[in-house]
Write a protein that holds these residues in place. Structure first.
Motif, short mmCIF file in Angstrom:
data_model
loop_
_atom_site.label_atom_id
_atom_site.label_comp_id
_atom_site.label_asym_id
_atom_site.label_seq_id
_atom_site.Cartn_x
_atom_site.Cartn_y
_atom_site.Cartn_z
N GLN A 155 -11.01 2.79 -2.99
CA GLN A 155 -9.74 3.06 -2.40
C GLN A 155 -9.85 3.13 -0.89
OE1 GLN A 155 -7.11 3.46 -4.54
NE2 GLN A 155 -8.12 2.66 -6.02
N ILE A 156 -8.73 2.74 -0.43
CA ILE A 156 -8.74 2.61 0.95
C ILE A 156 -9.06 3.96 1.76
CG2 ILE A 156 -7.18 2.32 3.06
CD1 ILE A 156 -5.96 0.13 1.58
N ALA B 128 -24.24 4.00 5.10
CA ALA B 128 -23.25 3.07 4.36
C ALA B 128 -22.16 3.67 3.81
CB ALA B 128 -24.04 2.40 3.48
N ALA B 129 -21.06 2.98 3.73
CA ALA B 129 -19.93 3.60 3.46
C ALA B 129 -18.99 2.45 2.71
CB ALA B 129 -18.94 4.26 4.57
N GLY B 130 -17.93 2.89 1.98
CA GLY B 130 -16.88 1.93 1.40
C GLY B 130 -17.14 1.03 0.32
N ASP B 131 -16.45 0.09 -0.02
CA ASP B 131 -16.76 -0.79 -1.32
C ASP B 131 -18.02 -1.43 -1.60
OD1 ASP B 131 -14.07 0.03 -1.74
OD2 ASP B 131 -13.01 -1.93 -1.42
N ALA B 132 -18.76 -1.41 -0.42
CA ALA B 132 -20.17 -1.93 -0.60
C ALA B 132 -21.18 -0.94 -1.31
CB ALA B 132 -20.87 -2.56 0.73
N THR B 133 -20.82 0.11 -1.17
CA THR B 133 -21.88 1.37 -2.03
C THR B 133 -21.54 1.74 -3.11
OG1 THR B 133 -20.32 3.21 -0.95
CG2 THR B 133 -21.59 2.16 0.49
N THR B 134 -22.24 2.65 -3.52
CA THR B 134 -22.07 3.09 -4.96
C THR B 134 -20.87 4.11 -5.12
OG1 THR B 134 -23.85 4.98 -4.12
CG2 THR B 134 -24.48 3.02 -5.47
N GLU B 135 -20.33 4.62 -4.06
CA GLU B 135 -19.13 5.22 -4.08
C GLU B 135 -18.20 4.79 -5.48
OE1 GLU B 135 -16.10 7.32 -4.66
OE2 GLU B 135 -17.64 7.99 -2.91
N PRO B 136 -18.04 5.51 -6.60
CA PRO B 136 -17.20 4.86 -7.60
C PRO B 136 -15.78 4.43 -7.17
CG PRO B 136 -17.44 7.38 -7.72
CD PRO B 136 -18.24 6.77 -6.41
N TYR B 137 -15.03 5.19 -6.45
CA TYR B 137 -13.64 4.95 -6.21
C TYR B 137 -13.43 3.98 -5.21
CZ TYR B 137 -13.69 8.91 -9.44
OH TYR B 137 -14.01 9.80 -10.37
N VAL C 213 -10.61 6.42 0.47
CA VAL C 213 -11.97 6.83 0.17
C VAL C 213 -12.78 6.30 0.98
CG1 VAL C 213 -13.71 6.93 -1.55
CG2 VAL C 213 -11.39 7.37 -2.47
N ALA C 214 -12.48 4.91 1.46
CA ALA C 214 -13.51 4.22 2.38
C ALA C 214 -13.28 4.87 3.60
CB ALA C 214 -12.97 2.82 2.39
N MET C 215 -12.22 5.36 4.15
CA MET C 215 -12.00 5.91 5.34
C MET C 215 -12.98 7.15 5.51
SD MET C 215 -7.94 5.30 6.26
CE MET C 215 -7.38 3.73 6.70
N GLY C 216 -12.64 7.97 4.49
CA GLY C 216 -13.57 9.20 4.26
C GLY C 216 -15.04 9.00 4.28
N GLY C 217 -15.52 7.85 3.37
CA GLY C 217 -16.87 7.50 3.61
C GLY C 217 -17.42 7.12 4.84
N GLY C 218 -16.72 6.38 5.54
CA GLY C 218 -16.87 5.78 7.18
C GLY C 218 -17.02 7.04 7.90
N SER C 219 -15.98 7.85 7.93
CA SER C 219 -16.03 9.18 8.77
C SER C 219 -17.38 9.76 8.74
CB SER C 219 -14.81 9.86 8.59
OG SER C 219 -13.67 9.15 8.73
N THR C 220 -17.73 10.27 7.26
CA THR C 220 -19.00 10.71 6.84
C THR C 220 -19.88 10.12 7.45
OG1 THR C 220 -17.83 11.74 4.97
CG2 THR C 220 -20.27 11.62 4.90
N ILE D 169 0.92 -1.00 0.07
CA ILE D 169 0.10 -0.18 0.05
C ILE D 169 0.83 1.35 -0.13
CG2 ILE D 169 -1.99 1.20 1.16
CD1 ILE D 169 -2.83 -1.32 2.37
N GLU D 170 0.85 1.85 -1.20
CA GLU D 170 1.74 2.95 -1.26
C GLU D 170 1.05 4.46 -1.45
OE1 GLU D 170 4.57 1.87 -4.16
OE2 GLU D 170 5.62 0.41 -2.92
N ASN D 171 -0.33 4.44 -1.57
CA ASN D 171 -1.11 5.43 -1.90
C ASN D 171 -1.81 6.26 -0.67
OD1 ASN D 171 -2.65 3.58 -2.01
ND2 ASN D 171 -3.95 4.15 -3.93
N LEU D 172 -1.63 5.46 0.47
CA LEU D 172 -2.24 6.07 1.88
C LEU D 172 -1.66 7.45 2.14
CD1 LEU D 172 -4.70 5.45 3.71
CD2 LEU D 172 -3.26 4.26 4.86
N VAL D 173 -2.54 8.51 2.21
CA VAL D 173 -2.04 9.81 2.55
C VAL D 173 -1.24 9.88 3.95
CG1 VAL D 173 -2.62 12.25 2.87
CG2 VAL D 173 -3.78 10.82 1.01
N ALA D 174 -0.09 10.43 3.74
CA ALA D 174 0.72 10.32 5.13
C ALA D 174 1.55 9.27 5.46
CB ALA D 174 -0.08 11.09 6.33
N VAL D 175 1.18 8.24 4.65
CA VAL D 175 1.91 6.98 5.05
C VAL D 175 2.62 6.48 3.61
CG1 VAL D 175 1.74 4.58 5.60
CG2 VAL D 175 0.21 6.32 6.61
N THR D 176 4.02 6.64 3.84
CA THR D 176 4.86 6.29 2.61
C THR D 176 4.43 4.79 1.77
OG1 THR D 176 6.51 7.78 3.48
CG2 THR D 176 7.27 6.38 1.80
#
Length: 531
Positions: free
Chosen positions: A494-495, A483-492, A497-504, A254-261
Motif C-alpha cells: 500500500q502507498i 530496503a522499503a516498499g513493494d520490493a520487500t517482504t512487507e506483506p501490505y 505503508v511504503a511511505m512509512g517503510g521508507g521513513s523507517t 487514490i482514496e485511502n491515503l491518510v489525510a488526503v480525501t
C-alpha cells in the motif's frame, strides 16, 4: 463545459501570458466540434491576449495554439483537451505565449540544439494518467525549436486513424509518420532518443558526483519518503530512479491515503517530487540500477547504473518497487500494445465497442472489469482460483453489470492473434481439463505485482518470490543497506505503508551513520522537522 471555479482558476493562469496568442480552430458540424468551439470561446473570453479564428485542417475537430506575431511557435490538439489533458492545454497556452518553462536550462539548450525536421504526432486518451507527460514534453519541444511540430490526438475521437495505425495503447508517439515510442516518456528520454550524446553526457555528470551519505534506489512513495527523512537530517542524500513516481504513476483513483480525501497517482508523484527537491535531494531520474557492490575497504557501497556510470554511498536504501506481473503464456509478449494491455484507465477508450478480457479476480481485476464495462461491448473476467478474491462490494457491483461474464477456475494458456493484433485467448477449465477459446480484441492483465529485484540476485538475501528480506527496521542482509516498499517482504503493498517503510529505512540508515561514520557535508534542508 468549464464551471465557474475552473474559469476563475484558468483566468488567473492566463494573466501570466507574455505575448498575444491565437487559437485557430478547425471545425465541422459534429457534436464534438460544437463542444470544442464552446471551450475555445470560453478560453478566449478570459484574456484580452487571446483571439479566436477558424481555418481548415485535415483533422476535425482540432485547433492550433500559435504565437500571434510568429506562427512558427505553435502546437496542435486534435480533440477536446479536458480530463487529464486540461493541464496540457493550460501549459501550452502559457508556453506558446513565451512564459518560461520550469525545465533545467541544459535540457532546454539540448532541445534547441536538435538538428533536423521532427514532426511528432501523439495519441492520448482523456483517462490516461501517463499521456500528459508525453503531450507536454512534445508541446514544449515544438515551442522551443521551430524545426519541431507536434499534434496531440485524442484516440477516442479519431478511431479510424487509430485503427489504421494499429494504435492499441496510449500514449503512442509517431515521428515523421513512423512509430517512435509508446508509454510514458519524459522530456529527457525523448531528447536522448534524438540526441545519442545526451545519455553519455548524463553518465559523465553522474560519475563526477561525490559519495552520498544516503543513496536511495527507486523513486516511488517509499523512495521519496526515505529521501525526505534522510535529507531533513542534514546529510548528503541522493535518489537514482528509473522512473520517479514508480507504480503510482499508473494508479488513477487514490482514496485511502491518510489525510488526503482523494487524489490521482500522477498528481501524488508530482507532489512527492516537489517535496523531495525542496529538501535539497540530488534527484537523478531515468537511471536504471544494474548491480549492487557491497562496501569495501573504503566503507562505501556502490550502485552500478545501466548508463555505465556508478554511484557510491555510505548507506543505500533499496526502494525499487514492483511492476505488473505477466501471464508468461504464448502470444502475450508478441501482442503487447497490440491488444495486450496493463492499464485499463489508459487504454480502455481505444477498445470502445469491442470485446475484451480481464485476467485476475482480485480488487485490481474486478475494478478494471467494472471500468471497462462502461466503455466496451463485453468483458470476460477470468480468475485462476475457484472464486473471486476481490472485496464483496466490488463483486456486487460487477454482478450487476449486464455485459460482464465471469469465469473462475480458469488458467489462461495462450493469447492468439492474426500477427498484427489480438483476436482471442485460450484457457483451460481447471475443473474438467477442457481447453476453451474466447474470441475478443483486447486482454487486460491484472494479476498482481512482481518486485524489481532481479539485479540484486546473488548479492542480497531474497525470498523465492524475489522480495528483499528485511527486518522491522528495514535492515537487509548487507550492512549499511536497507530496503522499503513493494520490493520487500512487507506483506501490505500500500502507498501509505511504503511511505512509512521508507521513513523507517531512512531513520535506520541515519542511525547506522551515527554509529559507524561521520556524515558528509550537510545538504540543504527544508523547514524544521515537526513530526
Amino acid at each position: 463545459m468549464l464551471d465557474d471555479a475552473l474559469k476563475t482558476q484558468l483566468a488567473a493562469y492566463l494573466e501570466r501570458l507574455v505575448a498575444p496568442i491565437e487559437l485557430v480552430a478547425s471545425l465541422d458540424g459534429s457534436e464534438s466540434s460544437a463542444e470544442l468551439r464552446a471551450l475555445l470561446e470560453t478560453v478566449a473570453a478570459l484574456s484580452p491576449k487571446i483571439t479566436l479564428s477558424e481555418s481548415a485542417d485535415a483533422r476535425m475537430p482540432s485547433f492550433a495554439i500559435q504565437r500571434a506575431d510568429d506562427a512558427s511557435v505553435a502546437v496542435r490538439f486534435a480533440g477536446i483537451p479536458l480530463g487529464h489533458e486540461f493541464t496540457s492545454l493550460v501549459l501550452a497556452l502559457l508556453q506558446v505565449s513565451g512564459y518560461p518553462p520550469k525545465v533545467e536550462q541544459a535540457l532546454i539548450d539540448a532541445v534547441k540544439g536538435l538538428d533536423g525536421e521532427f514532426h511528432f504526432e501523439s495519441y492520448f486518451s482523456l483517462s490516461c494518467g501517463n499521456c500528459p507527460d508525453v503531450v507536454q514534453a512534445l508541446n514544449l519541444m515544438a515551442v522551443l525549436n521551430p524545426r519541431i511540430t507536434h499534434a496531440a490526438i485524442d484516440g477516442a475521437l479519431f478511431q479510424a486513424e487509430v485503427e489504421a495505425r494499429e494504435v492499441m495503447a496510449v500514449p503512442a508517439v509517431f515521428l515523421n509518420g513512423q512509430p517512435f515510442g509508446s508509454g510514458r516518456m519524459e522530456l529527457a528520454q525523448i531528447v536522448a532518443k534524438l540526441d545519442t550524446g545526451a545519455e553519455v553526457r548524463a553518465a559523465e555528470a553522474i560519475k563526477a558526483k561525490a559519495p552520498f551519505d544516503v543513496l536511495i534506489v527507486g523513486g516511488g512513495p517509499a523512495g521519496a519518503a526515505a529521501a525526505i527523512y534522510a535529507a531533513r537530517k542534514g546529510i548528503r542524500t541522493g535518489i537514482a530512479a528509473e522512473r520517479f513516481g514508480g507504480q503510482v504513476m499508473d494508479t488513477m483513483g487514490i482514496e485511502n491515503l491518510v489525510a488526503v480525501t482523494e487524489t490521482e497517482g500522477p498528481k501524488l508523484a508530482a507532489e512527492l517530487e516537489r517535496n523531495v527537491r525542496a529538501n535539497g535531494v540530488d534527484l537523478m531520474n531515468l537511471q536504471r540500477a544494474e548491480a549492487l557492490v557491497p562496501a569495501g575497504a573504503d566503507g562505501l557501497v556502490e550502485v552500478k547504473l545501466a548508463s555505465g556510470a556508478s554511484l557510491k554511498s555510505k548507506t543505500v536504501i533499496l526502494a525499487t518497487g514492483a511492476r505488473w506481473r505477466t501471464m508468461n503464456v504464448p502470444g502475450e509478449d508478441l501482442y503487447r500494445n497490440k491488444g495486450v494491455a496493463f492499464c485499463p484507465h489508459c487504454d480502455g477508450p481505444l477498445f470502445k465497442g469491442k470485446r475484451v478480457a480481464v485476467i485476475g479476480g482480485g480488487n485490481s481485476g474486478v475494478e478494471a472489469a467494472i471500468d471497462l464495462a462502461g466503455l466496451v461491448a463485453h468483458v470476460t473476467l477470468l480468475e485462476f482460483d475457484v472464486k473471486l478474491r476481490a472485496d464483496e462490494v466490488l463483486q456486487r457491483k460487477l454482478r450487476s453489470l449486464p455485459n460482464v461474464a465471469v469465469i473462475t477456475n480458469a488458467q489462461t494458456t495462450e493469447v492468439t492473434g492474426d500477427g498484427q493484433r489480438v483476436d482471442g485467448l485460450v484457457y483451460t477449465d481447471r475443473g474438467t481439463g477442457e481447453s476453451k477459446r474466447v474470441d475478443l480484441e483486447g486482454v487486460f492483465v491484472q494479476i498482481g505485482l512482481l518486485p524489481n529485484t532481479e539485479w540484486l540476485k546473488g548479492t542480497i538475501e531474497l525470498t523465492p518470490r524475489g522480495e528483499i528480506v528485511t527486518d522491522d527496521k528495514g535492515h537487509t542482509s548487507l550492512p549499511g543497506v536497507f530496503a522499503a516498499g513493494d520490493a520487500t517482504t512487507e506483506p501490505y503493498k500500500q502507498i501509505v505503508v511504503a511511505m512509512g517503510g521508507g521513513s523507517t529505512a531512512a531513520l535506520s540508515a541515519f542511525d547506522h551513520l551515527i554509529r559507524h561514520s561521520a556524515p558528509a557535508a550537510a545538504a540543504p534542508v527544508g523547514t524544521p522537522e515537526t513530526a
